[in-house]
Structure formats: C-alpha cells, structure tokens
Design a protein around this motif. Structure first.
Motif, PDB file in Angstrom:
ATOM      1  N   GLY A  42      38.118  40.174  41.403  1.00 51.13           N
ATOM      2  CA  GLY A  42      38.869  38.680  41.519  1.00 51.13           C
ATOM      3  C   GLY A  42      40.346  38.914  42.185  1.00 51.13           C
ATOM      4  N   PHE A 104      44.925  28.640  50.890  1.00 49.82           N
ATOM      5  CA  PHE A 104      45.110  30.004  51.326  1.00 49.82           C
ATOM      6  C   PHE A 104      45.086  30.219  52.502  1.00 49.82           C
ATOM      7  CE2 PHE A 104      44.638  32.513  47.256  1.00 49.82           C
ATOM      8  CZ  PHE A 104      44.707  31.432  46.160  1.00 49.82           C
TER       9      PHE A 104
ATOM     10  N   GLN B  33      41.316  24.478  37.821  1.00 56.41           N
ATOM     11  CA  GLN B  33      41.029  24.148  39.060  1.00 56.41           C
ATOM     12  C   GLN B  33      39.753  25.141  39.706  1.00 56.41           C
ATOM     13  OE1 GLN B  33      44.270  24.390  41.675  1.00 56.41           O
ATOM     14  NE2 GLN B  33      45.748  23.713  40.048  1.00 56.41           N
ATOM     15  N   TYR B  35      37.860  27.005  42.831  1.00 54.16           N
ATOM     16  CA  TYR B  35      37.954  27.288  44.050  1.00 54.16           C
ATOM     17  C   TYR B  35      36.591  28.025  44.676  1.00 54.16           C
ATOM     18  CZ  TYR B  35      42.891  26.609  43.892  1.00 54.16           C
ATOM     19  OH  TYR B  35      44.253  26.151  43.767  1.00 54.16           O
ATOM     20  N   GLN B  37      35.358  30.969  47.742  1.00 54.03           N
ATOM     21  CA  GLN B  37      35.593  31.759  48.740  1.00 54.03           C
ATOM     22  C   GLN B  37      34.327  32.562  49.373  1.00 54.03           C
ATOM     23  OE1 GLN B  37      37.322  35.673  47.295  1.00 54.03           O
ATOM     24  NE2 GLN B  37      38.775  35.733  49.082  1.00 54.03           N
ATOM     25  N   LEU B  43      40.519  31.691  49.911  1.00 52.09           N
ATOM     26  CA  LEU B  43      39.883  30.747  48.766  1.00 52.09           C
ATOM     27  C   LEU B  43      40.411  29.333  49.290  1.00 52.09           C
ATOM     28  CD1 LEU B  43      40.531  33.346  47.076  1.00 52.09           C
ATOM     29  CD2 LEU B  43      40.341  31.762  45.177  1.00 52.09           C
ATOM     30  N   PHE B  88      35.503  30.715  41.734  1.00 52.45           N
ATOM     31  CA  PHE B  88      36.609  30.914  40.943  1.00 52.45           C
ATOM     32  C   PHE B  88      37.223  29.784  40.118  1.00 52.45           C
ATOM     33  CE2 PHE B  88      37.229  35.376  42.356  1.00 52.45           C
ATOM     34  CZ  PHE B  88      36.684  35.477  43.576  1.00 52.45           C
ATOM     35  N   PHE B  99      43.759  33.292  38.118  1.00 52.11           N
ATOM     36  CA  PHE B  99      42.330  33.297  38.647  1.00 52.11           C
ATOM     37  C   PHE B  99      41.355  34.071  37.708  1.00 52.11           C
ATOM     38  CE2 PHE B  99      42.320  30.613  42.596  1.00 52.11           C
ATOM     39  CZ  PHE B  99      43.795  30.712  42.604  1.00 52.11           C
ATOM     40  N   GLY B 100      40.179  33.471  37.579  1.00 48.73           N
ATOM     41  CA  GLY B 100      39.204  34.309  36.866  1.00 48.73           C
ATOM     42  C   GLY B 100      38.617  35.414  37.816  1.00 48.73           C
ATOM     43  N   THR B 101      37.532  36.054  37.311  1.00 43.13           N
ATOM     44  CA  THR B 101      36.960  37.056  37.889  1.00 43.13           C
ATOM     45  C   THR B 101      35.938  36.866  38.905  1.00 43.13           C
ATOM     46  OG1 THR B 101      35.570  37.394  36.072  1.00 43.13           O
ATOM     47  CG2 THR B 101      37.407  38.760  36.081  1.00 43.13           C
TER      48      THR B 101
END
Lengths: 113, 109
Positions: A42, A104, B33, B35, B37, B43, B88, B99-101
C-alpha cells in the motif's frame, strides 16, 4: 498535459548517493502529497503541503528525507545518503484542497544498488 | 497503524462476474474515497462518498458506507478484463488521506 508530472520516471543510483525527485502538480492545486510504495504494498504517507502552511512531515522515515515546495507549485523530495531500503516507487499527488480527491503522477521508481 | 484496511487482499473472477471489495476504518470521517491503481501507474480516483450518504453509484461502480460499522464496500458489476488492478480505500481522519492496503483484483477473460 494537465496532470501531475513526476521526474525522473526511473532512477538507479548507488548506495550513499543523494537523489532528488521532482513533482509538478496540477496548476491551482493547493495541496501536495508525497507517498512511498514498496512492491505490492500500500501507500506510505511521507509529507503533505497545504498552501502556505507549515508542511506535515510526520511520515518522513528519517532525517535523510526532506522535501520542499517552491512558490506553492513544484515540489522536490530529497533523499540523502541513500540506503537499499529506500528502493521503492515514490508517488506524488495534488488536490484542490485537503481531503479532496487526489490526482496522482505515475511515480518515480527508485532503485538503490 | 493503517486507518483503512481492504478485504480481501486478492480476488480473482471471470469477466462478467461482479467483484466486491470491503474497507474498514478506525476513526470518524467526513468522506471515504476509492482509488484504482493499474500496474506501474499512479492511483486514479474513482468515487467519493460523504459520511451522510449510504450509497453512491458511478457507472458500473456502487459504493456503500456504514458509519456505524466504520466500513465501506465497492461493487464492480459486469467486470471486464480492463478492471484488473489494485483498489484502495482512503479516508481523511484529519487533513490528509490515509490509504488502505489494497485489494488486488484479477479479471480473467
């Protein structure tokens, strides 16, 4: 383009060298963030700039890491005396204001030999 | 410690199936939120749901939020191979997003 731009896209350097990573945020965005992402992991928050306020440096892992944001626009993340554990993708993001959706860049892939 | 954690960590499905990912968080929020990736990219913001909303739709995406359980789910309907990515959740416990994992979604054609 109108997106967040990061340079270089890839950087390979020897252990002990200093590196500078650059981020050009979207024009007019007041908030700018740096994150680090190790392979398959993450996002690790590093530092956050909001307008003219003092940056939130709470995520910087050591005093070898520093960042500047000049003129409220371009930002540079500097890593001094690089170590192998610094190898990761460094992502920059910007948003109109804090807590708003972030945009990003595609990151800088840093490899320390 | 992580503010948000996604579940499952990895998910593999066939094209056309639905994919559901869950996110749990720890502190009070004003929005959450999601996202996406893609491999080797940054992201991309998908959807924002405010704390006073329970459900939100965007195309094939449906997000729910349960503030009493401090959890959210992301449903992708009629998945496509192009949906293959990591997803995420992110929450702003203060003035920045945490952000989470992530959930790694693989959609097989």
């Amino acid at each position: 383009g109108a997106g967040v731009s990061q340079s270089p896209s890839n950087k390979v350097t020897e252990k002990g060298k200093d590196v500078e990573l650059r981020c050009d945020p979207i024009s007019g965005h007041t908030a700018l963030y740096w994150y680090r992402q190790s392979l398959g992991q993450g996002l690790e928050f590093l530092i956050y700039f909001q307008g003219n306020s003092a940056p939130d440096k709470s995520g910087l892992p050591s005093d070898r890491f520093s960042a500047e944001r000049t003129g409220g626009s371009v930002s540079t993340l500097t890593i001094q005396r690089t170590q192998q554990e610094d190898s990761a993708v460094y992502l920059c993001a910007s948003s109109t204001w804090s807590n708003q959706p972030q945009h990003f860049g595609d990151g800088t892939r840093l490899s320390i030999l | 410690s992580q503010q948000g954690e996604e579940d499952p960590q990895a998910l593999s499905i066939q094209e056309g199936e639905n994919a559901t990912m869950n996110c749990s968080y720890k502190t009070s929020i004003n929005n959450l939120q999601w996202y996406r990736q893609n491999s080797g990219r940054g992201l991309v913001h998908l959807i924002l749901i405010r704390s006073n909303e329970r459900e939100k739709h965007s195309g094939r995406l449906r997000v729910t939020l349960d503030t009493s359980k401090k959890s959210s789910s992301l449903l992708i309907t009629a998945s496509r191979a192009a949906d293959t990515a990591s997803y995420f959740c992110a929450t702003p416990p203060a003035d920045k997003l945490i952000f989470g994992t992530g959930t790694r979604l693989q959609v097989f054609p």
